[in-house]
Design a protein around this motif. Structure first.
Motif, short mmCIF file in Angstrom:
data_model
loop_
_atom_site.label_atom_id
_atom_site.label_comp_id
_atom_site.label_asym_id
_atom_site.label_seq_id
_atom_site.Cartn_x
_atom_site.Cartn_y
_atom_site.Cartn_z
N CYS A 99 0.99 -1.20 0.07
CA CYS A 99 0.12 -0.15 0.06
C CYS A 99 0.82 1.31 -0.14
N CYS A 142 -2.03 6.27 -0.97
CA CYS A 142 -2.36 7.02 -2.01
C CYS A 142 -3.79 7.76 -1.63
N GLY A 143 -4.75 7.02 -0.99
CA GLY A 143 -5.88 7.46 -0.40
C GLY A 143 -7.10 7.46 -1.58
N CYS A 196 -8.50 4.90 -2.50
CA CYS A 196 -9.76 3.82 -2.13
C CYS A 196 -10.53 4.48 -1.35
N CYS A 222 -7.41 0.77 -6.59
CA CYS A 222 -6.33 0.50 -5.82
C CYS A 222 -5.15 0.27 -6.79
S1 SF4 Z 1 -5.95 2.60 -2.81
FE1 SF4 Z 1 -5.72 2.48 -0.63
S2 SF4 Z 1 -4.91 0.47 -0.20
FE2 SF4 Z 1 -4.44 0.74 -2.41
S3 SF4 Z 1 -2.42 1.64 -2.40
FE3 SF4 Z 1 -3.80 3.42 -2.20
S4 SF4 Z 1 -4.35 3.84 0.01
FE4 SF4 Z 1 -3.37 1.81 -0.17
#
Ligand code: SF4
Ligand code: SF4
Length: 561
Positions: free
Chosen positions: A392, A395-396, A398, A441
Motif C-alpha cells: 500500500c 495514496c488514499g 480507495c 487501488c
Molecule cells: S488505494 Fe488504498 S489500499 Fe490501495 S495503495 Fe492506495 S491507500 Fe493503499
C-alpha cells in the motif's frame, strides 16, 4: 419535464464504469429452452432453507409447492407465513421428482447444498391457480399472504423474501429500483422496455397493500433512455386516474449512472436525502425499495395466480455468440442457457452476477436460482491479467472511491494484522463489498477479500462467544437446580424428623392421652369380666384357702393329755 422538478441528493465516492450494456440490451427477451432436468436448491433466498414436501418418484404439476418455507413460522398447509424469513419453492413445470440430494449451487463458497431434482415431462400441466383479478375487493392482508405464498424474493440479487419488506402503514415512500448499475446486466432494462404496464400493475398492488403512501418513484439510470420513455408512456393514463382519485402520481426519475447507485441505501439517499441506518433497512425509515423485476413477479402472482417459476437472466460477455436476455425457468442448468446463446470454443471464465460483485464459477452444471440476474462468459482477452499485489502506498484513492465514506486503507491494515477489534471500530460492517476501493487501488490489493474475510472471522467469533455464553448459562442453571433439589431434600428430612420426634408439649399430651387410654382400658377390662372365669378363679381361691388351713392344723403343738 417531471424529472427536472425532482430534487436529487448525492453520495460520496462511487465510480463511472464502462457498462458493456449494449452487448445484450439490443435484442428482445427470449424464452429459454426447457432443460432435461431442473435443479431446485432449497436455499435461494436470505433466511431459513425451504423444507421439501415431495418424495422421489412423485409427479408434480407446474406451480405446485415442492418445498414450503422453513423456520418455525410456516403454517404447513399453505407453505408460508407472513412472519417467516424464508420462501416456498414451486415446481417450475410439470414432471417427476427424480432425486433429493446435494448438488453444486451458485454460491461463492463453491459448496454443494440440498436440492430437489425434477425431470420435466414437457406437458406444462398446471396446478390449480388462484388469480385475484379484483384484488381491491380482497383484504390487503390476504393479498400480502398471497404474495408470500408465491415464493417471491428480491430479484435484484439480494434474495430477501419480498413479503417481509412490505410493512403496511409504516411506509411513506415506495421506490422502484430500475437503476441496474453493475456492468453487463441488462435484464431490468429489457423488462422495463417490454413490460412497463405490468410493472405499473405491480406498483398498484403494492400501493393497495401499503395503504396511503405519500410518494411513489421509479428510478432509472440515465444510460437507459428507452426504458425511461417506455415507463413515461405507461404511466401517462395511469397518473391521470390517480390524480382524479386524489392520489400521488407515479414519478419516473432519471438518476445519474454511477456505481453503486442500485444499492437500496444509495438509491434512498439520492431520491429522499434520508440515510438508512447502518444496521437497518430502508423500510426502517419508511421507505420501501423493490427491484422492478420483483414488482413484475408480484403482478404475475396476483393477476394470473403464478408463483415465481422463472426470471429474466442476462447472458453476456465475449464467450457467447449472441449475448441476450432469456426468460429462464428456475433450476435450469447454467450450461444450457450458455449453450443456447452460442457458447464459444474457448471460454476462460464464467461469472455469476455483474463484473463488480459477481463471483466466478468452477463448473457450469449449476442451476439458475431466483437471484441469478446475469451470467458473464468471458474469453481470455476480456479478462485483465491480474498484476501481483504490491504494498500500500497510502495514496488514499480507495477512500475517495468508497460510497460508504469508509477508510479502506486503515481497514486493510487491521484486517492484515488480524486486529478484529480495531477494524470493527472503522465500521467494517457498513462495507457493502461493492469493490470500488479494490477497483481503483494502484497496488492491486484485493481489499474486498480482506474485508470479507474479516467479517467472516468476526461473525464466527461472535457465534463462538454466543455458544460459550449459552453453555455458561446452561451450567449455571444446572448448578442452581442441583442446589435447589438439595435444599428441598433437606427440608423434607427435617419435616419427617419433626413428625418422629415430637416436641415436649406434644409428648406430654401424648402421655396424658396414653394414661387415660390405659385407665379406660382397665375399666373396660373389669367391666367386661367373664362370669364363668370369675367362678373358676373363686373356686381356686377357696381350694387354696382350705389347703392353707389344713397345713396350719398339722403344724400346731398337741393338747396336754
Ligand atoms: S488505494 Fe488504498 S489500499 Fe490501495 S495503495 Fe492506495 S491507500 Fe493503499
Ligand atoms: S468495498 Fe467496502 S470499503 Fe470498499 S469501497 Fe465498497 S463499501 Fe467502501
Amino acid at each position: 419535464m417531471m424529472t427536472l422538478l425532482n430534487k436529487l441528493w448525492t453520495f460520496h465516492g462511487g465510480l463511472k464504469l464502462n457498462g458493456h450494456k449494449n452487448l445484450s440490451n439490443c435484442a428482445a427477451i427470449v424464452k429459454a429452452n426447457l432443460p432435461a432436468r431442473l435443479i431446485l436448491p432449497l436455499l435461494q433466498h436470505i433466511g431459513s432453507p425451504a423444507e421439501p414436501i415431495v418424495k422421489v418418484g412423485e409427479r408434480v404439476l407446474k406451480g405446485q409447492i415442492v418445498a414450503h418455507c422453513g423456520g418455525q413460522h410456516h403454517d404447513g398447509e399453505q407453505g408460508h407465513c407472513l412472519k417467516s424469513r424464508s420462501a416456498p419453492i414451486h415446481a417450475p413445470t410439470s414432471g417427476t421428482v427424480i432425486a433429493l440430494e446435494n448438488h453444486a449451487v451458485p454460491h461463492r463458497s463453491g459448496l454443494t447444498a440440498p436440492c430437489i431434482i425434477l425431470e420435466p415431462d414437457s406437458l406444462e400441466e398446471w396446478t390449480a391457480r388462484t388469480p385475484l383479478l379484483d384484488y381491491t375487493s380482497v383484504d390487503p392482508e390476504i393479498l400480502h399472504q398471497h404474495i408470500a405464498r408465491a415464493g417471491i424474493v428480491g430479484l435484484g440479487g439480494a434474495g430477501y423474501p419480498a413479503h417481509l419488506k412490505i410493512k403496511p402503514d409504516a411506509i411513506e415512500t415506495l421506490i422502484l429500483n430500475g437503476a441496474e448499475c453493475e456492468p453487463y446486466i441488462t435484464c431490468d432494462d429489457r423488462l422495463m422496455r417490454e413490460r412497463a404496464l405490468d410493472i405499473i400493475g405491480g406498483i398498484d398492488i403494492l400501493r393497495y397493500i401499503l395503504g396511503g403512501i405519500k410518494r411513489c418513484v421509479i428510478a432509472v439510470e440515465d444510460n437507459k433512455p428507452e426504458a425511461y420513455y417506455a415507463l413515461i408512456e405507461a404511466v401517462k393514463v395511469h397518473n391521470e386516474l390517480l390524480k382524479r382519485a386524489h392520489q400521488s402520481p407515479i414519478e419516473i426519475v432519471q438518476i445519474p449512472t454511477l456505481y453503486p447507485m442500485g444499492s437500496s441505501q444509495h438509491l434512498t439517499k439520492v431520491l429522499t436525502g434520508k440515510e438508512v441506518p447502518a444496521d437497518g433497512r430502508s423500510s426502517d425509515i419508511g421507505v420501501l425499495v423493490h427491484n422492478v423485476g420483483t414488482v413484475y413477479a408480484i403482478y404475475r402472482a396476483v393477476r394470473y395466480g403464478e408463483p415465481l417459476l422463472s426470471r429474466i437472466v442476462t447472458v453476456s460477455g465475449t464467450g457467447v455468440e449472441t449475448p441476450q436476455n432469456l426468460e429462464v425457468l428456475i433450476g435450469t442448468p447454467i450450461r444450457d442457457i450458455i449453450n443456447q446463446c452460442g457458447r464459444k470454443a474457448i471460454v476462460k471464465r464464467i461469472l455469476v452476477g455483474g463484473s463488480m460483485m459477481g463471483f466466478p464459477l468452477q463448473d457450469d452444471d449449476l442451476p439458475v436460482i431466483k437471484t441469478t440476474n446475469c451470467i458473464i462468459v468471458s474469453q481470455p482477452e476480456e479478462i485483465t491479467v491480474k498484476q501481483p499485489q504490491m504494498p500500500c502506498i497510502r495514496c488514499g484513492a480507495c477512500a475517495d472511491a468508497c460510497p460508504e465514506s469508509l477508510l479502506p486503507q486503515q481497514m486493510y491494515w487491521h484486517a492484515k494484522a488480524k486486529d478484529m477489534k480495531r477494524i470493527e471500530n472503522f465500521n467494517l460492517f457498513d462495507c457493502i463489498e461493492c469493490g470500488c476501493c479494490a477497483y481503483v487501488c494502484p497496488s492491486q490489493i484485493p481489499l474486498v477479500d480482506y474485508f470479507h474475510y474479516a467479517k467472516t472471522e468476526i461473525r464466527s467469533a461472535d457465534r463462538d462467544k454466543q455458544k460459550a455464553e449459552m453453555a455458561r448459562q446452561r451450567h449455571e442453571f444446572r448448578q442452581m437446580r442441583i442446589e435447589r433439589e438439595k435444599l428441598e431434600k433437606a427440608e423434607k428430612h427435617k419435616q419427617k424428623r419433626e413428625v418422629l420426634t415430637p416436641s415436649p408439649a406434644a409428648a406430654a399430651t401424648v402421655i396424658h392421652v396414653e394414661s387415660e387410654s390405659a385407665v379406660a382400658a382397665v375399666n373396660t377390662t373389669s367391666e367386661a369380666v367373664d362370669p364363668k372365669k370369675a367362678a373358676i378363679e373363686a373356686a381356686i381361691a377357696r381350694a387354696k384357702a382350705k389347703k392353707a388351713a389344713q397345713h396350719t392344723e398339722q403344724s400346731a403343738p398337741p393338747a396336754s393329755e
